[in-house]
Write an enzyme that holds these catalytic residues in place. Structure first.
Site, short mmCIF file in Angstrom:
data_model
loop_
_atom_site.label_atom_id
_atom_site.label_comp_id
_atom_site.label_asym_id
_atom_site.label_seq_id
_atom_site.Cartn_x
_atom_site.Cartn_y
_atom_site.Cartn_z
N HIS A 50 0.85 -1.20 0.00
CA HIS A 50 0.00 0.00 0.00
C HIS A 50 0.88 1.25 0.00
O HIS A 50 1.87 1.30 0.72
CB HIS A 50 -0.88 -0.02 1.27
CG HIS A 50 -1.71 1.20 1.46
ND1 HIS A 50 -1.63 1.97 2.61
CD2 HIS A 50 -2.63 1.79 0.67
CE1 HIS A 50 -2.50 2.97 2.51
NE2 HIS A 50 -3.11 2.89 1.35
N HIS A 96 1.47 11.71 -1.59
CA HIS A 96 0.49 11.25 -0.61
C HIS A 96 -0.44 12.40 -0.25
O HIS A 96 -0.03 13.29 0.49
CB HIS A 96 1.18 10.71 0.63
CG HIS A 96 0.31 9.80 1.44
ND1 HIS A 96 0.71 9.19 2.58
CD2 HIS A 96 -0.96 9.40 1.24
CE1 HIS A 96 -0.27 8.45 3.07
NE2 HIS A 96 -1.29 8.57 2.27
#
Ligand SMILES: *[C@@H]1O[C@H](CO)[C@@H](O)[C@H](O)[C@H]1NC(C)=O
Ligand SMILES: *[C@@H]1O[C@H](CO)[C@@H](O)[C@H](O)[C@H]1NC(C)=O
Length: 305
Positions: A50, A96
């Site tokens: 992930h 992110h």
């Protein structure tokens, strides 16, 4: 003497004919296992990372979800790489949430590392699942990154879409064809680039950003005409903690040895199995893939005790 020459000529003719008609040698070991060569892609479990691009060994890099870089993740057995992309100064970066928070670098540089792995490991099938929250153009932003890294020639283009879980080729077929990289995108996969496949029409997901360590399963995101059991599926097996009750979620590094243990992963797989027709998940996606026993759990799910 004459008969001997004839025999040599005959031998040469036969062997050159054979060379022309015999198919290329078949892969006998696929993703590290002989048993996986005849196993359909849709009936295989792969270890996943992930936010694979958001790695840092600095524990104070709060937006990290991994500790080790892409080559190391691959060396640990990861064969499913997930990450999120944004535009920064006209270029495609893995970032992110925002590039100010965590900039994982250019997508083309990341894919170049993937290409190095593919060249060095010809018998490995690899899946990429990228997210496209800004809906960036496939032709203008995404395809150039694949082309310029040299990954495009490895990508698999299915005969039609959406593909049912039972319709995917075997790992051996993917490897023998050289088309052994499957690319999914969560948003904007409109068919304009043939190898960038739409995720949710072919792969359903349980809830993400889970804070409950028992990972209660449900079908959270799915799309298209195919039934749930005809979709591939993955475990979002990454646990988050709420930072001091602020609602800001951080990946739980402290619990990672337990979360990434065989017991927790198999329990999550069991919890999701009823939605998947009773079979194992295709992808087990973890934070901190270098911690715990992800590969052991995946081996168990593939039937290798
Ligand atoms: C593959 O098939 C076996 C046998 O039916 C099953 O036990 C396993 O869970 C399947 N795995 C996946 C990922 O579909
Ligand atoms: C966590 O999930 C379980 C079901 O798996 C549920 O019984 C429990 O109440 C949940 N805990 C919290 C804190 O939501």
């Amino acid at each position: 003497m004459f008969a001997g020459l004839q025999a040599v000529l005959l031998f040469c003719a036969v062997s050159s004919t054979l060379g022309a008609v015999l198919p290329k040698k078949r892969a006998t070991v696929c993703n590290g296992r002989a048993e996986l060569c005849n196993r359909p892609y849709g009936n295989t479990t792969f270890l996943g990372s992930h936010d694979s691009a958001f790695f840092s060994s600095d524990p104070f890099a709060l937006a990290r979800d991994q500790e080790v870089d892409i080559p190391t993740q691959l060396s640990l057995g990861v064969r499913f790489l997930q990450s999120q992309a944004h535009e920064k100064d006209g270029a495609l970066h893995f970032c992110h949430t925002s590039c100010d928070l965590f900039d994982g670098g250019l997508v083309v540089d990341y894919l170049s590392k993937v290409k190095t792995f593919l060249d060095a490991n010809p018998n490995e099938v690899l899946t990429l699942l990228f997210t496209n929250p800004e809906g960036l153009s496939l032709t203008d932003m995404w395809k150039p990154a694949f082309d310029n890294s040299g990954v495009t020639p490895f990508t698999y283009v299915p005969p039609h879409q959406p593909m049912k879980r039972s319709e995917w080729p075997t790992l051996g077929q993917l490897i023998d064809s050289g088309k052994r990289v499957i690319v999914f995108l969560d948003a904007g996969a409109d068919g304009s680039v043939d190898f960038i496949l739409s995720e949710f029409t072919q792969l359903w997901e349980p809830p993400f950003s889970e804070t409950n360590s028992t990972f209660p399963c449900s079908v959270d995101r799915i799309d298209g005409p195919l039934s749930t059991v005809d979709h591939l599926n993955m475990l979002n097996h990454n646990l988050n903690v709420d930072l001091l009750g602020t609602g800001i979620l951080l990946s739980d590094r402290i619990d990672a040895p337990t979360t990434n243990g065989v017991t927790s992963i198999l329990a999550n797989a069991n919890g999701c199995a009823p939605f998947a027709g009773g079979v194992a998940p295709n992808f087990v996606m973890l934070d901190y893939v270098n911690v715990g026993q992800g590969m052991q759990a995946v081996n168990r799910l593939n039937g290798f005790a």
